[in-house]
Design a protein around this motif. Structure first.
Motif, PDB file in Angstrom:
ATOM      1  N   THR A  99       0.693  -1.262   0.242  1.00 55.72           N
ATOM      2  CA  THR A  99       0.133   0.020  -0.568  1.00 55.72           C
ATOM      3  C   THR A  99       0.990   0.944   0.013  1.00 55.72           C
ATOM      4  OG1 THR A  99      -1.776  -0.902   0.887  1.00 55.72           O
ATOM      5  CG2 THR A  99      -1.891   1.141   0.900  1.00 55.72           C
ATOM      6  N   TRP A 100       0.571   2.390  -0.384  1.00 56.42           N
ATOM      7  CA  TRP A 100       1.256   3.354  -0.945  1.00 56.42           C
ATOM      8  C   TRP A 100       0.124   4.644  -0.273  1.00 56.42           C
ATOM      9  CZ3 TRP A 100       2.203   6.135  -6.305  1.00 56.42           C
ATOM     10  CH2 TRP A 100       2.262   7.745  -6.439  1.00 56.42           C
ATOM     11  N   HIS A 103       0.630  11.367   0.907  1.00 52.51           N
ATOM     12  CA  HIS A 103       0.402  12.937   1.569  1.00 52.51           C
ATOM     13  C   HIS A 103       0.628  13.619   0.650  1.00 52.51           C
ATOM     14  CE1 HIS A 103      -0.031  11.642   5.638  1.00 52.51           C
ATOM     15  NE2 HIS A 103       1.445  10.079   5.310  1.00 52.51           N
ATOM     16  N   LEU A 104      -0.117  14.651   0.493  1.00 52.65           N
ATOM     17  CA  LEU A 104      -0.443  15.741  -0.016  1.00 52.65           C
ATOM     18  C   LEU A 104      -0.748  17.206  -0.022  1.00 52.65           C
ATOM     19  CD1 LEU A 104      -1.966  13.256  -3.790  1.00 52.65           C
ATOM     20  CD2 LEU A 104       0.536  14.330  -3.273  1.00 52.65           C
ATOM     21  N   THR A 105      -0.978  18.396  -0.277  1.00 48.42           N
ATOM     22  CA  THR A 105      -1.337  19.328   0.240  1.00 48.42           C
ATOM     23  C   THR A 105      -2.137  19.994  -1.517  1.00 48.42           C
ATOM     24  OG1 THR A 105       0.985  19.659   1.443  1.00 48.42           O
ATOM     25  CG2 THR A 105      -0.737  21.515   0.919  1.00 48.42           C
ATOM     26  N   LYS A 111      -4.067  22.585   2.271  1.00 49.78           N
ATOM     27  CA  LYS A 111      -5.484  21.383   3.250  1.00 49.78           C
ATOM     28  C   LYS A 111      -4.242  20.227   2.424  1.00 49.78           C
ATOM     29  CE  LYS A 111      -9.376  18.845   3.776  1.00 49.78           C
ATOM     30  NZ  LYS A 111     -10.420  18.204   2.957  1.00 49.78           N
ATOM     31  N   ASP A 112      -3.937  19.761   3.873  1.00 53.11           N
ATOM     32  CA  ASP A 112      -3.367  18.144   3.465  1.00 53.11           C
ATOM     33  C   ASP A 112      -4.154  17.018   3.838  1.00 53.11           C
ATOM     34  OD1 ASP A 112      -0.638  19.045   4.397  1.00 53.11           O
ATOM     35  OD2 ASP A 112      -1.053  18.491   6.806  1.00 53.11           O
ATOM     36  N   VAL A 113      -3.748  16.397   2.485  1.00 50.99           N
ATOM     37  CA  VAL A 113      -4.911  15.009   1.623  1.00 50.99           C
ATOM     38  C   VAL A 113      -3.966  14.002   1.769  1.00 50.99           C
ATOM     39  CG1 VAL A 113      -5.934  14.378  -0.431  1.00 50.99           C
ATOM     40  CG2 VAL A 113      -6.455  16.851   0.485  1.00 50.99           C
ATOM     41  N   VAL A 114      -4.545  13.195   1.879  1.00 51.21           N
ATOM     42  CA  VAL A 114      -3.776  11.358   2.430  1.00 51.21           C
ATOM     43  C   VAL A 114      -4.696  10.919   1.477  1.00 51.21           C
ATOM     44  CG1 VAL A 114      -3.061   9.417   3.564  1.00 51.21           C
ATOM     45  CG2 VAL A 114      -3.255  11.820   4.194  1.00 51.21           C
ATOM     46  N   GLN A 115      -4.133  10.136   0.302  1.00 48.24           N
ATOM     47  CA  GLN A 115      -4.673   8.945  -0.679  1.00 48.24           C
ATOM     48  C   GLN A 115      -3.398   7.176  -0.630  1.00 48.24           C
ATOM     49  OE1 GLN A 115      -3.910  10.763  -4.185  1.00 48.24           O
ATOM     50  NE2 GLN A 115      -5.947  12.314  -4.434  1.00 48.24           N
ATOM     51  N   THR A 116      -4.655   6.883  -0.264  1.00 45.10           N
ATOM     52  CA  THR A 116      -3.942   5.773  -0.433  1.00 45.10           C
ATOM     53  C   THR A 116      -4.277   4.462  -1.657  1.00 45.10           C
ATOM     54  OG1 THR A 116      -4.514   5.354   2.073  1.00 45.10           O
ATOM     55  CG2 THR A 116      -4.102   3.762   0.738  1.00 45.10           C
ATOM     56  N   HIS A 117      -2.974   4.195  -2.261  1.00 45.39           N
ATOM     57  CA  HIS A 117      -3.020   2.828  -3.426  1.00 45.39           C
ATOM     58  C   HIS A 117      -2.965   2.487  -3.256  1.00 45.39           C
ATOM     59  CE1 HIS A 117      -3.667   7.647  -5.288  1.00 45.39           C
ATOM     60  NE2 HIS A 117      -2.874   7.868  -4.662  1.00 45.39           N
ATOM     61  N   ARG A 118      -2.703   0.676  -3.639  1.00 47.47           N
ATOM     62  CA  ARG A 118      -2.965  -0.569  -3.877  1.00 47.47           C
ATOM     63  C   ARG A 118      -2.259  -0.884  -5.054  1.00 47.47           C
ATOM     64  NH1 ARG A 118      -2.447  -3.635  -0.314  1.00 47.47           N
ATOM     65  NH2 ARG A 118      -2.537  -6.095  -1.869  1.00 47.47           N
ATOM     66  N   VAL A 119      -1.032  -1.328  -4.450  1.00 48.28           N
ATOM     67  CA  VAL A 119      -0.117  -0.672  -5.655  1.00 48.28           C
ATOM     68  C   VAL A 119       0.659  -2.756  -5.879  1.00 48.28           C
ATOM     69  CG1 VAL A 119       2.915  -0.238  -6.527  1.00 48.28           C
ATOM     70  CG2 VAL A 119       1.752   1.002  -5.155  1.00 48.28           C
ATOM     71  N   ARG A 131      10.755  -7.796 -16.221  1.00 41.71           N
ATOM     72  CA  ARG A 131       9.807  -7.542 -17.448  1.00 41.71           C
ATOM     73  C   ARG A 131       8.235  -8.392 -16.152  1.00 41.71           C
ATOM     74  NH1 ARG A 131      12.893  -9.889 -21.673  1.00 41.71           N
ATOM     75  NH2 ARG A 131      13.690  -8.657 -23.306  1.00 41.71           N
ATOM     76  N   GLY A 132       7.511  -7.434 -16.874  1.00 41.18           N
ATOM     77  CA  GLY A 132       5.600  -7.906 -16.379  1.00 41.18           C
ATOM     78  C   GLY A 132       4.577  -6.963 -16.487  1.00 41.18           C
ATOM     79  N   THR A 133       4.174  -6.696 -15.274  1.00 45.45           N
ATOM     80  CA  THR A 133       3.179  -5.114 -15.614  1.00 45.45           C
ATOM     81  C   THR A 133       3.003  -4.943 -14.128  1.00 45.45           C
ATOM     82  OG1 THR A 133       1.450  -7.046 -14.097  1.00 45.45           O
ATOM     83  CG2 THR A 133       1.786  -6.682 -16.536  1.00 45.45           C
ATOM     84  N   ILE A 134       2.249  -3.686 -13.658  1.00 41.79           N
ATOM     85  CA  ILE A 134       2.267  -3.035 -12.661  1.00 41.79           C
ATOM     86  C   ILE A 134       0.764  -2.066 -12.931  1.00 41.79           C
ATOM     87  CG2 ILE A 134       3.378  -0.363 -13.872  1.00 41.79           C
ATOM     88  CD1 ILE A 134       4.290  -0.191 -10.783  1.00 41.79           C
ATOM     89  N   SER A 135      -0.135  -2.467 -11.611  1.00 39.12           N
ATOM     90  CA  SER A 135      -1.099  -1.270 -11.207  1.00 39.12           C
ATOM     91  C   SER A 135      -0.825  -0.844 -10.312  1.00 39.12           C
ATOM     92  CB  SER A 135      -1.943  -2.282 -11.246  1.00 39.12           C
ATOM     93  OG  SER A 135      -2.061  -3.436 -10.582  1.00 39.12           O
ATOM     94  N   ILE A 136      -1.296   0.004  -9.891  1.00 38.20           N
ATOM     95  CA  ILE A 136      -1.244   1.205  -9.145  1.00 38.20           C
ATOM     96  C   ILE A 136      -2.675   1.646  -9.064  1.00 38.20           C
ATOM     97  CG2 ILE A 136      -0.734   2.998  -7.804  1.00 38.20           C
ATOM     98  CD1 ILE A 136       2.146   3.099  -8.862  1.00 38.20           C
ATOM     99  N   GLU A 137      -3.400   1.196  -7.396  1.00 37.66           N
ATOM    100  CA  GLU A 137      -4.857   1.565  -7.851  1.00 37.66           C
ATOM    101  C   GLU A 137      -5.045   3.451  -7.550  1.00 37.66           C
ATOM    102  OE1 GLU A 137      -7.968  -1.067  -5.432  1.00 37.66           O
ATOM    103  OE2 GLU A 137      -6.956   1.202  -4.686  1.00 37.66           O
ATOM    104  N   GLY A 138      -6.321   3.962  -8.339  1.00 44.89           N
ATOM    105  CA  GLY A 138      -6.381   5.368  -8.015  1.00 44.89           C
ATOM    106  C   GLY A 138      -5.653   6.382  -9.148  1.00 44.89           C
ATOM    107  N   LEU A 139      -4.718   5.600  -9.529  1.00 47.22           N
ATOM    108  CA  LEU A 139      -3.606   6.708 -10.712  1.00 47.22           C
ATOM    109  C   LEU A 139      -4.454   5.682 -12.430  1.00 47.22           C
ATOM    110  CD1 LEU A 139      -0.435   6.140  -8.750  1.00 47.22           C
ATOM    111  CD2 LEU A 139      -1.935   8.212  -8.978  1.00 47.22           C
TER     112      LEU A 139
END
Length: 164
Positions: A99-100, A103-105, A111-119, A131-139
């Motif tokens: 999980t990524w 922390h963003l502004t 305002k501080d914003v926290v986003q959570t992404h499954r990687v 070689r392979g695949t990557i998925s990042i939830e929410g991006l």
């Protein structure tokens, strides 16, 4: 003229006494020393048009028992802190996930914003290429995106900052 020379001297003296960190921050751990003994795979590159850094660096720790750890660096225009992930290895096939917590502004409210992404990274590992695949939830990388990372000596920020 003399005032300008004094101001320049004082500014230089301040830099000697209190030098800036590599990113103008003192908080993040030193990724260069942290990844120095890891296997690094990368497709990071700087756009010739915009000068923005994009792509990924993946640092895998050396095999020691059944547990391996990884740090993923996601470049979207600039530098990135390493995202700690878990590694499962079955022969040359690996699954890296975690999980990524980003922390963003938010502007203009600051305002501080926290986003959570499954990687999730799935791939085949060789001594020179992952070689392979990557998925990042929410991006934008929602569906698994194909990736090919080449073995390199250092993560991007350590290549470009010789002081490390």
């Amino acid at each position: 003229m003399r005032e300008v020379k004094i101001a320049t001297f004082l500014a230089a003296l301040l830099l000697v006494i209190n030098p800036p960190s590599s990113f103008g921050q003192s908080g993040p751990p030193d990724e260069c020393s942290q990844t120095a003994q890891m296997d690094i795979y990368s497709d990071a590159q700087v756009s010739k048009v915009t000068g923005d850094l994009s792509g990924f660096d993946l640092a895998l720790d050396k095999p020691s028992g059944s547990q391996r750890k990884a740090l993923l660096f996601v470049y979207e225009g600039g530098g990135s802190e390493g995202i700690p992930l878990s590694v499962s290895l079955d022969g040359d096939n690996l699954v890296i996930e975690g999980t990524w917590v980003e922390h963003l502004t938010e502007y203009p409210s600051k305002k501080d914003v926290v986003q959570t992404h499954r990687v999730r990274i799935m791939g085949k590992l060789t001594p020179k290429i992952l070689r392979g695949t990557i998925s990042i939830e929410g991006l934008e990388i929602v569906n698994p995106e194909r990736m090919q990372l080449k073995r390199v000596q250092k993560i991007w920020v350590c290549k470009t900052h010789a002081s490390h």
